[in-house]
Design a protein around this motif. Structure first.
Motif, PDB file in Angstrom:
ATOM      1  N   GLY A 108       0.813  -1.210   0.000  1.00 49.44           N
ATOM      2  CA  GLY A 108       0.000   0.000   0.000  1.00 49.44           C
ATOM      3  C   GLY A 108       0.845   1.257   0.000  1.00 49.44           C
ATOM      4  N   ALA A 109       0.322   2.266   0.713  1.00 50.00           N
ATOM      5  CA  ALA A 109       1.010   3.554   0.760  1.00 50.00           C
ATOM      6  C   ALA A 109       2.367   3.444   1.450  1.00 50.00           C
ATOM      7  CB  ALA A 109       0.134   4.548   1.503  1.00 50.00           C
ATOM      8  N   GLY A 110       2.451   2.555   2.396  1.00 52.64           N
ATOM      9  CA  GLY A 110       3.738   2.303   3.036  1.00 52.64           C
ATOM     10  C   GLY A 110       4.054   3.200   4.214  1.00 52.64           C
ATOM     11  N   SER A 111       3.019   3.766   4.844  1.00 53.53           N
ATOM     12  CA  SER A 111       3.320   4.656   5.980  1.00 53.53           C
ATOM     13  C   SER A 111       3.939   3.869   7.141  1.00 53.53           C
ATOM     14  CB  SER A 111       2.060   5.400   6.439  1.00 53.53           C
ATOM     15  OG  SER A 111       1.131   4.505   6.998  1.00 53.53           O
ATOM     16  N   ASN A 112       3.485   2.630   7.327  1.00 53.80           N
ATOM     17  CA  ASN A 112       4.098   1.799   8.383  1.00 53.80           C
ATOM     18  C   ASN A 112       5.533   1.450   8.020  1.00 53.80           C
ATOM     19  OD1 ASN A 112       2.205   0.946  10.683  1.00 53.80           O
ATOM     20  ND2 ASN A 112       0.903   0.799   8.870  1.00 53.80           N
ATOM     21  N   ALA A 113       5.731   1.088   6.762  1.00 51.24           N
ATOM     22  CA  ALA A 113       7.085   0.736   6.319  1.00 51.24           C
ATOM     23  C   ALA A 113       8.025   1.916   6.588  1.00 51.24           C
ATOM     24  CB  ALA A 113       7.073   0.378   4.840  1.00 51.24           C
ATOM     25  N   ALA A 180       3.528  -5.368   6.532  1.00 55.15           N
ATOM     26  CA  ALA A 180       2.967  -4.063   6.906  1.00 55.15           C
ATOM     27  C   ALA A 180       2.030  -3.621   5.782  1.00 55.15           C
ATOM     28  CB  ALA A 180       4.092  -3.052   7.117  1.00 55.15           C
ATOM     29  N   GLY A 181       0.828  -4.187   5.813  1.00 62.27           N
ATOM     30  CA  GLY A 181      -0.110  -3.871   4.746  1.00 62.27           C
ATOM     31  C   GLY A 181       0.119  -4.761   3.533  1.00 62.27           C
ATOM     32  N   PHE A 182       0.323  -6.027   3.773  1.00 62.58           N
ATOM     33  CA  PHE A 182       0.536  -7.002   2.696  1.00 62.58           C
ATOM     34  C   PHE A 182      -0.667  -7.945   2.719  1.00 62.58           C
ATOM     35  CE2 PHE A 182       2.395 -11.001   1.083  1.00 62.58           C
ATOM     36  CZ  PHE A 182       2.874 -10.535  -0.136  1.00 62.58           C
ATOM     37  N   ASN A 200       2.957  -9.780  11.548  1.00 59.31           N
ATOM     38  CA  ASN A 200       1.970  -9.007  10.785  1.00 59.31           C
ATOM     39  C   ASN A 200       1.315  -7.974  11.695  1.00 59.31           C
ATOM     40  OD1 ASN A 200       0.169  -8.316   8.625  1.00 59.31           O
ATOM     41  ND2 ASN A 200      -1.402  -9.588   9.594  1.00 59.31           N
ATOM     42  N   ILE A 201       0.805  -6.920  11.076  1.00 60.80           N
ATOM     43  CA  ILE A 201      -0.019  -5.976  11.838  1.00 60.80           C
ATOM     44  C   ILE A 201      -1.412  -5.993  11.230  1.00 60.80           C
ATOM     45  CG2 ILE A 201       0.569  -3.908  10.466  1.00 60.80           C
ATOM     46  CD1 ILE A 201       0.633  -2.509  13.361  1.00 60.80           C
ATOM     47  N   HIS A 202      -2.407  -6.043  12.115  1.00 58.96           N
ATOM     48  CA  HIS A 202      -3.791  -6.073  11.648  1.00 58.96           C
ATOM     49  C   HIS A 202      -4.526  -4.887  12.262  1.00 58.96           C
ATOM     50  CE1 HIS A 202      -7.386  -7.881  10.006  1.00 58.96           C
ATOM     51  NE2 HIS A 202      -7.994  -7.571  11.133  1.00 58.96           N
ATOM     52  N   PRO A 203      -5.332  -4.182  11.442  1.00 58.76           N
ATOM     53  CA  PRO A 203      -5.940  -2.939  11.954  1.00 58.76           C
ATOM     54  C   PRO A 203      -7.231  -3.150  12.737  1.00 58.76           C
ATOM     55  CG  PRO A 203      -6.436  -3.194   9.633  1.00 58.76           C
ATOM     56  CD  PRO A 203      -5.599  -4.382  10.011  1.00 58.76           C
ATOM     57  N   ALA A 204      -7.277  -4.128  13.613  1.00 55.41           N
ATOM     58  CA  ALA A 204      -8.442  -4.351  14.491  1.00 55.41           C
ATOM     59  C   ALA A 204      -7.976  -5.213  15.654  1.00 55.41           C
ATOM     60  CB  ALA A 204      -9.565  -5.049  13.730  1.00 55.41           C
ATOM     61  N   ILE A 268      -6.354   4.356  13.792  1.00 51.93           N
ATOM     62  CA  ILE A 268      -5.631   3.077  13.760  1.00 51.93           C
ATOM     63  C   ILE A 268      -4.195   3.288  13.262  1.00 51.93           C
ATOM     64  CG2 ILE A 268      -5.553   0.817  12.595  1.00 51.93           C
ATOM     65  CD1 ILE A 268      -7.770   0.954  14.678  1.00 51.93           C
ATOM     66  N   HIS A 269      -4.078   4.110  12.231  1.00 53.66           N
ATOM     67  CA  HIS A 269      -2.733   4.390  11.715  1.00 53.66           C
ATOM     68  C   HIS A 269      -1.840   5.011  12.789  1.00 53.66           C
ATOM     69  CE1 HIS A 269      -3.251   3.808   7.239  1.00 53.66           C
ATOM     70  NE2 HIS A 269      -2.043   3.372   7.482  1.00 53.66           N
ATOM     71  N   SER A 270      -2.412   5.928  13.579  1.00 48.50           N
ATOM     72  CA  SER A 270      -1.583   6.546  14.636  1.00 48.50           C
ATOM     73  C   SER A 270      -1.091   5.485  15.607  1.00 48.50           C
ATOM     74  CB  SER A 270      -2.352   7.566  15.458  1.00 48.50           C
ATOM     75  OG  SER A 270      -3.080   8.382  14.657  1.00 48.50           O
ATOM     76  N   LEU A 271      -1.981   4.555  15.958  1.00 50.98           N
ATOM     77  CA  LEU A 271      -1.557   3.486  16.880  1.00 50.98           C
ATOM     78  C   LEU A 271      -0.461   2.639  16.240  1.00 50.98           C
ATOM     79  CD1 LEU A 271      -4.898   2.071  18.387  1.00 50.98           C
ATOM     80  CD2 LEU A 271      -3.178   3.450  19.554  1.00 50.98           C
ATOM     81  N   GLU A 272      -0.657   2.313  14.970  1.00 47.42           N
ATOM     82  CA  GLU A 272       0.344   1.481  14.279  1.00 47.42           C
ATOM     83  C   GLU A 272       1.702   2.178  14.257  1.00 47.42           C
ATOM     84  OE1 GLU A 272      -2.527  -0.992  11.231  1.00 47.42           O
ATOM     85  OE2 GLU A 272      -1.599   0.819  10.485  1.00 47.42           O
ATOM     86  N   HIS A 273       1.662   3.461  13.921  1.00 42.43           N
ATOM     87  CA  HIS A 273       2.924   4.207  13.829  1.00 42.43           C
ATOM     88  C   HIS A 273       3.604   4.336  15.187  1.00 42.43           C
ATOM     89  CE1 HIS A 273       1.197   6.182   9.960  1.00 42.43           C
ATOM     90  NE2 HIS A 273       1.498   4.909   9.808  1.00 42.43           N
TER      91      HIS A 273
END
Ligand code: GRF
Length: 290
Positions: A108-113, A180-182, A200-204, A268-273
């Motif tokens: 994806g966008a790769g913000s986590n990466a 990370a979003g795969f 893996n990271i899952h958004p829930a 969710i993205h903020s938590l992931e980051h």
């Protein structure tokens, strides 16, 4: 026990069997040759004989297992294993100074990466050395380019039905895989090659809102449709099933009636980051220390 050894030594079941056979044959050969050498010394059995015998065994054991590991196809493992033992006694080998190499799989966008790359950029012990992506044009490929990290564009049939990418990752000495979003399911062959080293990271909050088809916005839509009061992230090990492996870490955020899929995605993205890179580091360090 075998599972633990596989994880500790980063090997699959077949390699573990060959390694154990090598240990057994190497040990027997070492004992046999050691006795022959002792006969040649002409020493009487006693304290001195015993001390010399131990010294002889210490010298010839690595030689025996290394030689036997060649036909067993396990030379690389034993070379590393023996140099590790020597390093414990002070003879530190250069290979021990090599950093742990991580490949990030993202499409994806790769913000986590990006966060993960930045987190480890100043860490000499852990290196993000490859971005694996299945979507030409994905944002994560631009990030890889900007950060000077190699990338690998993969193709579904080869990914699912061959060892091409396993061999590619092996040849690049990848120690850990981070998803990370795969969105593709990681094949069992790959999971076996990196036992306990794929995260893996899952958004829930698993086990809720996971499984096949539960990814990206769909997860947030389902959470909102169910009028959940909270959602969050789950960082977990990967096994053969979607979103099923052991959960390492979870963090929550509130879901309000005003939330849309986009606003929830942002939370969710903020938590992931905030957490993902730290948890990756924690798990790598934990395994290194074990
Ligand atoms: C993240 O929300 C992750 O949990 C999910 O896919 C998204 C990837 O976002 N699996 P990004 O590409 O890292 O921005």
């Amino acid at each position: 026990m075998f599972q633990k050894l596989q994880t500790k030594w980063k090997v699959n079941g077949w390699s573990l069997a060959l390694i154990l056979v090598t240990f057994a044959l190497g040990g027997s050969a070492c004992g046999f040759i050691g006795k022959k050498i002792m006969n040649l010394t002409g020493l009487d059995k006693g304290f001195i004989w015993f001390v010399v015998y131990i010294v002889v065994l210490t010298i010839i054991w690595p030689v025996c297992v290394l030689i036997i590991s060649i036909p067993m196809g396990q030379f690389r493992f034993f070379k590393k294993y023996i140099s590790k033992i020597f390093s414990r006694f002070g003879a530190k080998k250069k290979s021990d100074d090599l950093p742990t190499q991580v490949a990030i799989f993202a499409s994806g966008a790769g913000s986590n990466a990006k966060k993960i790359i930045d987190h480890f950029s100043a860490n000499p012990r852990i290196k993000i050395s490859l971005i694996v992506c299945n979507k030409p044009g994905a944002g994560v490929l631009t990030i890889a380019r900007e950060k000077g990290i190699a990338s690998l564009l993969i193709e579904k049939t080869l990914f699912e039905n061959s060892d091409v990418y396993i061999n590619e990752l092996r040849s690049r000495n990848i120690d850990w895989i981070v998803l990370a979003g795969f969105l593709w399911k990681v094949p069992a062959t790959m999971i076996k090659e990196w036992p306990g080293r794929i995260i893996n990271i899952h958004p829930a909050l698993l086990p809720g809102y996971g499984g096949k088809g539960m990814y990206g916005q769909r997860v947030h839509e389902a959470v909102i449709a169910a009028a959940e009061k909270e959602s969050g992230i789950s960082i977990h090990y990967v096994d053969e099933l979607y979103d099923n492996g052991k959960v390492i870490f979870q963090a929550n955020c509130p879901v309000s009636p005003e939330d849309t899929t986009d606003s929830l995605a942002q939370k969710i993205h903020s938590l992931e980051h905030e957490h993902f890179a730290r948890i990756i580091e924690q798990e790598i360090k934990k395994q290194k220390a074990s």
